[in-house]
Design a protein around this motif. Structure first.
Motif, mmCIF file in Angstrom:
data_model
loop_
_atom_site.group_PDB
_atom_site.id
_atom_site.type_symbol
_atom_site.label_atom_id
_atom_site.label_comp_id
_atom_site.label_asym_id
_atom_site.label_seq_id
_atom_site.Cartn_x
_atom_site.Cartn_y
_atom_site.Cartn_z
ATOM 1 N N LYS A 28 0.841 -1.299 -0.062
ATOM 2 C CA LYS A 28 0.145 0.360 -0.086
ATOM 3 C C LYS A 28 0.977 0.947 -0.013
ATOM 4 O O LYS A 28 0.368 2.132 -0.744
ATOM 5 C CB LYS A 28 -0.978 0.038 1.267
ATOM 6 C CG LYS A 28 -2.073 -0.939 1.018
ATOM 7 C CD LYS A 28 -3.381 -0.428 1.932
ATOM 8 C CE LYS A 28 -4.469 -1.430 1.487
ATOM 9 N NZ LYS A 28 -5.703 -1.078 2.359
ATOM 10 N N TYR A 43 -3.905 1.244 -10.470
ATOM 11 C CA TYR A 43 -3.830 0.944 -9.088
ATOM 12 C C TYR A 43 -5.051 0.352 -8.451
ATOM 13 O O TYR A 43 -6.150 0.994 -8.660
ATOM 14 C CB TYR A 43 -3.179 1.664 -8.149
ATOM 15 C CG TYR A 43 -1.974 2.423 -8.809
ATOM 16 C CD1 TYR A 43 -0.582 1.921 -8.675
ATOM 17 C CD2 TYR A 43 -1.894 3.753 -9.438
ATOM 18 C CE1 TYR A 43 0.455 2.453 -9.290
ATOM 19 C CE2 TYR A 43 -0.808 4.208 -10.107
ATOM 20 C CZ TYR A 43 0.404 3.667 -9.840
ATOM 21 O OH TYR A 43 1.458 4.012 -10.655
ATOM 22 N N TRP A 45 -7.013 -1.346 -4.715
ATOM 23 C CA TRP A 45 -6.665 -2.084 -3.388
ATOM 24 C C TRP A 45 -7.911 -2.343 -2.826
ATOM 25 O O TRP A 45 -9.007 -1.407 -2.818
ATOM 26 C CB TRP A 45 -5.780 -1.370 -2.355
ATOM 27 C CG TRP A 45 -6.502 0.032 -2.383
ATOM 28 C CD1 TRP A 45 -7.306 0.523 -1.122
ATOM 29 C CD2 TRP A 45 -6.353 1.282 -3.107
ATOM 30 N NE1 TRP A 45 -7.545 1.866 -1.295
ATOM 31 C CE2 TRP A 45 -6.929 2.281 -2.234
ATOM 32 C CE3 TRP A 45 -5.579 1.509 -4.212
ATOM 33 C CZ2 TRP A 45 -7.007 3.560 -2.852
ATOM 34 C CZ3 TRP A 45 -5.654 2.773 -4.729
ATOM 35 C CH2 TRP A 45 -6.216 3.859 -4.171
ATOM 36 N N ASN A 50 -3.869 -6.058 -2.945
ATOM 37 C CA ASN A 50 -3.535 -5.080 -3.721
ATOM 38 C C ASN A 50 -3.253 -5.391 -5.319
ATOM 39 O O ASN A 50 -2.748 -6.584 -5.425
ATOM 40 C CB ASN A 50 -1.923 -4.588 -2.936
ATOM 41 C CG ASN A 50 -2.444 -4.069 -1.729
ATOM 42 O OD1 ASN A 50 -3.269 -3.339 -1.577
ATOM 43 N ND2 ASN A 50 -1.832 -4.908 -0.910
ATOM 44 N N THR A 65 1.103 6.248 3.169
ATOM 45 C CA THR A 65 0.499 4.906 2.869
ATOM 46 C C THR A 65 -1.102 5.492 2.617
ATOM 47 O O THR A 65 -1.405 6.606 2.670
ATOM 48 C CB THR A 65 0.446 4.044 4.098
ATOM 49 O OG1 THR A 65 -0.305 2.849 3.358
ATOM 50 C CG2 THR A 65 -0.519 4.680 5.222
ATOM 51 N N ILE A 66 -1.864 4.490 2.231
ATOM 52 C CA ILE A 66 -3.250 4.624 1.858
ATOM 53 C C ILE A 66 -4.082 4.364 3.039
ATOM 54 O O ILE A 66 -3.975 3.228 3.625
ATOM 55 C CB ILE A 66 -3.684 3.808 0.560
ATOM 56 C CG1 ILE A 66 -2.936 4.382 -0.760
ATOM 57 C CG2 ILE A 66 -5.128 3.943 0.259
ATOM 58 C CD1 ILE A 66 -3.039 3.420 -1.815
#
Length: 92
Positions: A28, A43, A45, A50, A65-66
């Protein structure tokens, strides 16, 4: 580059779930870095899953980060980004 990950699938079957957390966090983090740096790619997730086509690995000093459970992003050449992610990449 294609990276497809799940918390339950590993090339090395000897890893435990506790060891998976840093690996998933790195994936991530790589997506967040690629989106932040506008590296072209696709992308996605969803929880611990992911998916990344394109992009790059995050630099060691990159802290972001996400923070969302699920999302999609498309970064095109020419610095165009289309993303469902509306948050920031700062660590919490």
């Amino acid at each position: 580059m294609l990276a497809l990950n799940s918390a339950y699938y590993y090339n090395d079957r000897k890893r435990s779930f506790k060891e998976a957390e840093p690996i998933l966090g790195e994936k991530k983090r790589a997506i967040a870095y690629s989106m932040d740096a506008l590296v072209p790619g696709i992308y996605a997730w969803f929880g611990s899953w992911n998916f990344r086509i394109g992009g790059s690995k995050a630099e060691k000093s990159y802290p972001g980060t996400i923070h969302s459970f699920a999302g999609l992003a498309l970064v095109l050449p020419g610095y165009r980004i289309y993303s469902t992610y509306q948050g920031d990449y700062d660590p919490q």
